[in-house]
Design an enzyme around this catalytic site. Structure first.
Site, PDB file in Angstrom:
ATOM      1  CB  CYS A 174      86.167 -78.685 -77.407  1.00 58.67           C
ATOM      2  SG  CYS A 174      86.826 -77.483 -76.439  1.00 58.67           S
ATOM      3  CG  HIS A 186      87.501 -78.678 -81.343  1.00 57.05           C
ATOM      4  ND1 HIS A 186      86.804 -77.704 -81.512  1.00 57.05           N
ATOM      5  CD2 HIS A 186      88.227 -78.907 -80.399  1.00 57.05           C
ATOM      6  CE1 HIS A 186      87.327 -76.916 -80.444  1.00 57.05           C
ATOM      7  NE2 HIS A 186      88.359 -77.705 -79.703  1.00 57.05           N
ATOM      8  CG  ASN A 211      89.365 -74.424 -78.930  1.00 59.84           C
ATOM      9  OD1 ASN A 211      88.190 -74.322 -79.137  1.00 59.84           O
ATOM     10  ND2 ASN A 211      90.111 -75.130 -78.137  1.00 59.84           N
TER      11      ASN A 211
HETATM   12  N1  COA Z   1     103.975 -67.579 -75.761  1.00 61.44           N
HETATM   13  C1  COA Z   1     105.444 -67.749 -75.717  1.00 61.44           C
HETATM   14  N2  COA Z   1     105.623 -68.645 -75.009  1.00 61.44           N
HETATM   15  C2  COA Z   1     104.946 -69.652 -74.432  1.00 61.44           C
HETATM   16  C3  COA Z   1     103.642 -69.246 -74.268  1.00 61.44           C
HETATM   17  C4  COA Z   1     102.999 -68.345 -75.273  1.00 61.44           C
HETATM   18  N3  COA Z   1     101.690 -68.112 -75.408  1.00 61.44           N
HETATM   19  N4  COA Z   1     103.065 -70.590 -73.762  1.00 61.44           N
HETATM   20  C5  COA Z   1     103.816 -71.154 -73.232  1.00 61.44           C
HETATM   21  N5  COA Z   1     105.023 -70.635 -73.618  1.00 61.44           N
HETATM   22  C6  COA Z   1     106.367 -71.288 -73.313  1.00 61.44           C
HETATM   23  C7  COA Z   1     106.305 -71.936 -72.144  1.00 61.44           C
HETATM   24  O1  COA Z   1     106.441 -71.276 -70.980  1.00 61.44           O
HETATM   25  C8  COA Z   1     107.439 -73.030 -72.325  1.00 61.44           C
HETATM   26  O2  COA Z   1     108.728 -72.141 -72.066  1.00 61.44           O
HETATM   27  P1  COA Z   1     109.946 -72.838 -70.943  1.00 61.44           P
HETATM   28  O3  COA Z   1     110.450 -73.985 -72.210  1.00 61.44           O
HETATM   29  O4  COA Z   1     110.881 -71.996 -71.063  1.00 61.44           O
HETATM   30  O5  COA Z   1     109.496 -73.405 -69.750  1.00 61.44           O
HETATM   31  C9  COA Z   1     107.650 -73.007 -73.713  1.00 61.44           C
HETATM   32  O6  COA Z   1     106.805 -71.946 -74.526  1.00 61.44           O
HETATM   33  C10 COA Z   1     106.967 -74.323 -74.213  1.00 61.44           C
HETATM   34  O7  COA Z   1     105.704 -74.684 -73.855  1.00 61.44           O
HETATM   35  P2  COA Z   1     104.655 -75.735 -73.937  1.00 61.44           P
HETATM   36  O8  COA Z   1     103.562 -75.682 -72.871  1.00 61.44           O
HETATM   37  O9  COA Z   1     105.579 -76.891 -73.920  1.00 61.44           O
HETATM   38  O10 COA Z   1     104.301 -75.499 -75.530  1.00 61.44           O
HETATM   39  P3  COA Z   1     103.604 -76.443 -76.390  1.00 61.44           P
HETATM   40  O11 COA Z   1     104.261 -76.652 -77.583  1.00 61.44           O
HETATM   41  O12 COA Z   1     103.065 -77.697 -75.784  1.00 61.44           O
HETATM   42  O13 COA Z   1     102.582 -75.568 -76.900  1.00 61.44           O
HETATM   43  C11 COA Z   1     100.040 -75.261 -76.638  1.00 61.44           C
HETATM   44  C12 COA Z   1     101.399 -75.043 -75.911  1.00 61.44           C
HETATM   45  C13 COA Z   1      99.192 -74.899 -75.490  1.00 61.44           C
HETATM   46  C14 COA Z   1      99.918 -74.428 -77.629  1.00 61.44           C
HETATM   47  C15 COA Z   1      99.955 -76.786 -76.646  1.00 61.44           C
HETATM   48  O14 COA Z   1     100.074 -77.567 -75.696  1.00 61.44           O
HETATM   49  C16 COA Z   1      98.527 -77.178 -77.166  1.00 61.44           C
HETATM   50  O15 COA Z   1      97.793 -76.450 -78.154  1.00 61.44           O
HETATM   51  N6  COA Z   1      97.905 -77.984 -76.633  1.00 61.44           N
HETATM   52  C17 COA Z   1      96.543 -78.275 -76.843  1.00 61.44           C
HETATM   53  C18 COA Z   1      95.422 -77.500 -76.165  1.00 61.44           C
HETATM   54  C19 COA Z   1      94.241 -77.578 -76.657  1.00 61.44           C
HETATM   55  O16 COA Z   1      94.119 -77.497 -77.811  1.00 61.44           O
HETATM   56  N7  COA Z   1      93.051 -77.352 -75.902  1.00 61.44           N
HETATM   57  C20 COA Z   1      91.927 -77.595 -76.066  1.00 61.44           C
HETATM   58  C21 COA Z   1      91.409 -78.764 -76.505  1.00 61.44           C
HETATM   59  S1  COA Z   1      89.772 -78.540 -76.657  1.00 61.44           S
END
Ligand code: COA
Length: 307
Positions: free
Chosen positions: A111, A234, A264
């Site tokens: 990315c 980004h 993304n």
């Molecule tokens: N829909 C519903 N629930 C979801 C889900 C989805 N698509 N994905 C995860 N969950 C659930 C998890 O299982 C977790 O449940 P639990 O509390 O019962 O265990 C809960 O939601 C929270 O998950 P978590 O992973 O802590 O969520 P988050 O707030 O960190 O959000 C992302 C997840 C991926 C959106 C976030 O971490 C993110 O954007 N990270 C950066 C990723 C990124 O930008 N990558 C590319 C970089 S170039």
């Protein structure tokens, strides 16, 4: 010499996948995705492969720059999602657009790829090796996504963006790029497998390193943040962009976003956004813009663009 952006172009597939469509095959909801990421829909390629999208964006950027293909000295395609290893995508673009005088190669910095490719192009221009080039970010990430993994499939989309750079008189700005292979496990994609990600680790990395490298860039260019018109980051997650703006203490209005529409798109996200801003007349000649990319590697960086 310094490379000035003479034109921009982009291509996003017309096929749209809404958050509600995803809820049909993974346990998620429009509400959850919007709240945690800001994404509302993404564009998913059907017939189009990555090269097709790269070619379209390059053609549009050339037209916008009013430059003929024969003038192009180099083409760099940043991608992680080519369906062929050889020949490289940049050579395929060369063939399609008729840039017979260009030297062509691909670059993979995930990315951060567009930013790294842009900086590479600037280094070529500053050294006098090349004068005119196209830098493209193009991705068909839908091929690399596990559509059963709700932790990743909600995030990504397909598309391509390109800029045409032309050498003009001027001193090259300092450029910032960093890599940290030790943290590579946070975001991976092995051959014949899908993208795997530790979302929280990537999130924490981005909100820490992006403001830091933007400050580094400002310092090295002897600029104050108030002298920057836009920060084009980004487009990974609205919460990341908001956190960066907050840490830099810069108003969010200076951080344009289009991730709600495209998700993304990895190395395509910055040039797609630049193209949108260019066509809407949001960016005007003389404006200062900071572009900043971050992602797998881990890798990150920032660059100053004087429009
Ligand atoms: N829909 C519903 N629930 C979801 C889900 C989805 N698509 N994905 C995860 N969950 C659930 C998890 O299982 C977790 O449940 P639990 O509390 O019962 O265990 C809960 O939601 C929270 O998950 P978590 O992973 O802590 O969520 P988050 O707030 O960190 O959000 C992302 C997840 C991926 C959106 C976030 O971490 C993110 O954007 N990270 C950066 C990723 C990124 O930008 N990558 C590319 C970089 S170039």
């Amino acid at each position: 010499m310094i490379g000035k952006i003479y034109g921009t172009g982009s291509y996003v597939p017309p096929n749209v996948m809404e958050n509600d469509d995803l809820a049909n095959f993974v346990e998620t909801s429009d509400e959850w995705i919007k709240e945690r990421t800001g994404i509302m829909r993404r564009h998913i390629a059907q017939e189009e492969d990555m090269v097709y999208m790269a070619v379209k964006s390059a053609e549009r950027a050339l037209k916008n720059a009013n430059i003929i293909a024969e003038e192009i000295d180099f083409i760099i395609v940043s991608t992680i999602s080519s369906s062929v290893v050889l020949p490289c995508a940049a050579c395929e673009v060369q063939k399609e657009i008729g840039a017979v005088n260009a030297t062509c190669f691909d670059l993979n910095a995930a990315c951060s790829g567009f930013l790294f490719a842009y900086n590479t192009a600037q280094a070529y221009i500053a050294s006098g090796i090349y004068k005119t080039g196209i830098v493209i970010g193009a991705e068909k990430l839908s091929n690399l996504i596990d559509w059963k993994d709700r932790g990743t499939c909600i995030l990504f989309g397909d598309g391509a963006g390109a800029v045409v750079l032309k050498a003009v008189e001027g001193k090259q700005f300092p450029l910032i790029t960093h890599s940290e292979g030790e943290k590579g496990k946070a975001l991976t994609c092995w051959q014949n497998d899908f993208i795997h990600m530790d979302g929280q680790e990537v999130f924490k990395f981005a909100i820490k390193q992006v403001p830091k490298c933007i400050c580094e860039l400002l310092e090295q260019n002897h600029l104050q943040k108030e002298e920057i018109d836009y920060f084009v980051l980004h487009q990974a997650n609205r919460r990341i962009v908001e956190a960066v703006a907050k840490r830099l203490q810069v108003e969010i209005e200076k951080f344009p976003m289009n991730l709600q529409e495209y998700g993304n798109t990895s190395s395509a996200s910055i040039p797609i956004l630049l193209d949108e801003m260019n066509h809407k007349g949001i960016i005007k000649r003389g404006m200062r813009i900071i572009i900043s990319g971050f992602g797998a590697g881990l890798s990150w960086g920032a660059s100053l663009v004087e429009w």
